[in-house]
Design an enzyme around this catalytic site. Structure first.
Site, mmCIF file in Angstrom:
data_model
loop_
_atom_site.group_PDB
_atom_site.id
_atom_site.type_symbol
_atom_site.label_atom_id
_atom_site.label_comp_id
_atom_site.label_asym_id
_atom_site.label_seq_id
_atom_site.Cartn_x
_atom_site.Cartn_y
_atom_site.Cartn_z
ATOM 1 N N GLY A 237 -2.529 -5.145 -4.183
ATOM 2 C CA GLY A 237 -3.349 -4.865 -3.018
ATOM 3 C C GLY A 237 -3.045 -3.513 -2.426
ATOM 4 O O GLY A 237 -2.429 -2.659 -3.056
ATOM 5 N N THR A 239 -1.658 -0.827 0.794
ATOM 6 C CA THR A 239 -0.401 -0.623 1.506
ATOM 7 C C THR A 239 -0.335 -1.421 2.800
ATOM 8 O O THR A 239 0.685 -2.033 3.112
ATOM 9 C CB THR A 239 -0.212 0.869 1.807
ATOM 10 O OG1 THR A 239 -0.287 1.600 0.583
ATOM 11 C CG2 THR A 239 1.134 1.125 2.450
ATOM 12 N N GLU A 259 2.398 -4.463 -6.211
ATOM 13 C CA GLU A 259 1.693 -3.463 -7.033
ATOM 14 C C GLU A 259 0.570 -2.939 -6.153
ATOM 15 O O GLU A 259 -0.421 -3.623 -5.916
ATOM 16 C CB GLU A 259 1.180 -4.093 -8.323
ATOM 17 C CG GLU A 259 0.791 -3.070 -9.383
ATOM 18 C CD GLU A 259 -0.635 -2.557 -9.211
ATOM 19 O OE1 GLU A 259 -0.787 -1.418 -8.709
ATOM 20 O OE2 GLU A 259 -1.574 -3.274 -9.571
ATOM 21 N N CYS A 293 -6.544 0.851 -9.396
ATOM 22 C CA CYS A 293 -5.360 1.370 -8.707
ATOM 23 C C CYS A 293 -4.827 2.644 -9.349
ATOM 24 O O CYS A 293 -4.254 3.491 -8.672
ATOM 25 C CB CYS A 293 -4.274 0.304 -8.647
ATOM 26 S SG CYS A 293 -3.760 -0.327 -10.250
#
Length: 492
Positions: A237, A239, A259, A293
């Site tokens: 996900g 921060t 992660e 990501c």
């Protein structure tokens, strides 16, 4: 005009998946599933309640504390996970179709990331687990010691909408192989694929209570993260969510694997031929409209080659066809969630206000008046202190930043709170390895984009804690125990 495909049969739309089976909810609300390509409601699904979450934790707790799963041999668990892999793979075409309708991922993307990478990742984990040293004997100066890797406990795996199937191989199956019981928490934007995955879990016949799957919203998710019966939270996900998870797990010192996001740089050296750079760079920067990501969202190019590179990438971006994801001629579909489209749009607008120049994209496609579409966007005249160079967009926005020499390129690449992935394009093998060693990120690709998902993968800095995939990704879900067979520090 190509017709929108029918929604495939999805099990348990009015149920929740607790303790390896579909059951009636204790009172969760119904949620409309909206197709991001045309904003039409395609299904309504039952959301899990807090009471459903408590049932899932109780079942997982009992399965771990009293059930056979943690006490099986690794080969027995691997055989069971192989049955799960069989069940997943038999549903991949249907899952790819459901993912297209709920998240806007073109079938080609689903086939690549799910049918290709996903299958490879979970099969590799299953076979690797069979040979791992879960127990070894060591002889040292203080005597003989047995070192054991034992399952950590009840794991809450929090997944994202951009990879609900492949993450089964990165987060869930490794935890199962380690001997943990798992509560899978897919994103609420993944209610269709998650139910197909749940159906596969049910078919695999794992021991009772070992797996639950709840595509929950914020309230139920926070309840699960805070639950004293959960021993570990494994999150993919952003921060902000990670900070909230750490605050909620801190009072009981629960383990966390995080992660998170990135602002991944791609350094193009002066000797790199663009005809070999562009295929992976464009895909690595704009694939799934940047909702990845490890997306290469910063392109670093020398002042000498700036104009040539910007022109080439801009032309490539303008050549990408954006449209309905069920059209096989389309390269990019919509952004999966409306807030993602709005975020990309607002960040581009602010970047322009700060001095950036739109080379390609930067708008909603004129020919699409419905859906959450945004054109793949290339921005030039970006400096590394701008918001667009420092914050993750999670959308189709790529920033070009110039450098004077390679030392400055590396400094720019490292001038980020993130450190997930990166790329270096050059024909000089020595330079490539030198740059790779100096870049502060969990992964560096040489003349390529992306990372290996069969070897340990994770981030530096605010891109995460811990590692997924490979042997390390399985051992993350274990505790180490020493059994002293002879000798002691008292004898020293």
């Amino acid at each position: 005009m190509i017709q929108k495909p029918e929604l495939p049969a999805i099990p348990g739309l009015d149920e929740v998946f607790v303790a390896n089976r579909f059951v009636a909810s204790t009172g969760g609300e119904m949620l409309d599933v909206i197709c991001p390509a045309d904003e039409e409601v395609i299904a309504s699904v039952r959301m899990p309640s807090v009471e459903d979450a408590d049932r899932a934790v109780a079942a997982a707790r009992k399965a771990f504390d009293e059930g056979p799963w943690p006490r099986m041999t690794i080969d027995e668990r691997a055989d069971a996970c192989s049955r799960l892999a069989d069940a997943l793979e038999s549903r991949l075409p249907t899952m790819n179709l459901a993912w297209m309708l709920e998240a806007g991922a073109p079938i080609a993307h689903g086939e690549m990331i799910n049918s290709g990478a996903g299958k490879l990742v979970w099969r590799n984990a299953i076979e690797k687990a069979r040979t791992l040293p879960f127990e070894e004997v060591r002889d040292g100066p203080m005597g003989r010691t047995v070192i054991r890797r034992e399952p950590l406990g009840v794991v809450l795996s929090i997944l994202t909408y951009n990879g609900p199937v492949v993450l089964m191989g990165m987060k869930v199956i490794p935890a199962l192989l380690a001997g943990c019981s798992v509560i899978i928490k897919p994103a609420p934007e993944s209610p269709l694929t998650s139910r197909l995955v749940a159906e596969a879990i049910e078919e695999a016949g794992l021991p009772e209570g070992v797996v639950s799957m709840l595509a929950a919203g914020t309230t139920v998710t926070q309840h699960l993260v805070s639950h004293p019966g959960v021993d570990m939270v494994a999150l993919t996900g952003g921060t902000a969510i990670a900070v909230d998870v750490v605050k909620r797990t801190a009072p009981r010192l629960a383990r966390t694997i995080l992660e998170l996001g990135g602002k991944s740089p791609a350094i193009i050296a002066d000797d790199a031929p663009l005809d070999t750079v562009l295929p992976t760079l464009v895909a690595g920067a704009s694939g799934f409209l940047g909702q990845v990501c490890v997306s290469l969202s910063r392109i670093l190019v020398s002042e000498k080659r700036h104009d040539e590179v910007v022109e080439a990438i801009g032309e490539a971006y303008r050549g990408l066809k954006v449209g309905l994801p069920w059209d096989p001629s389309v390269d990019r579909g919509p952004i999966a969630v409306k807030r993602g489209r709005d975020r990309a749009e607002s960040m581009v607008n602010r970047a322009v206000e700060q001095g950036a120049r739109v080379v390609a994209g930067g708008r909603r496609p004129a020919h699409l008046n419905r859906g959450w579409f945004y054109e793949p966007t290339l921005l030039d005249d970006v400096t590394n202190d701008m918001e667009i160079a420092q914050e993750e967009v999670f959308g189709p926005v790529t920033a070009v930043i110039t450098y004077r020499d390679m030392d400055e390129a590396i400094a720019i690449a490292n001038d980020s709170k993130f450190g997930l992935a990166s790329s270096i394009y050059t024909q000089d093998a020595d330079l490539a390895m030198d740059v790779a060693r100096k870049i502060q990120s969990g992964g560096v690709a040489i003349n390529a984009a992306g990372v290996s998902l069969t070897e340990p993968f994770g981030g530096f800095k605010q891109s995460g804690w811990g590692r997924e995939c490979g042997a390390e990704g399985i051992f993350e879900f274990t505790d180490q125990k020493q059994i002293l067979m002879s000798g002691s520090y008292l004898d020293a």
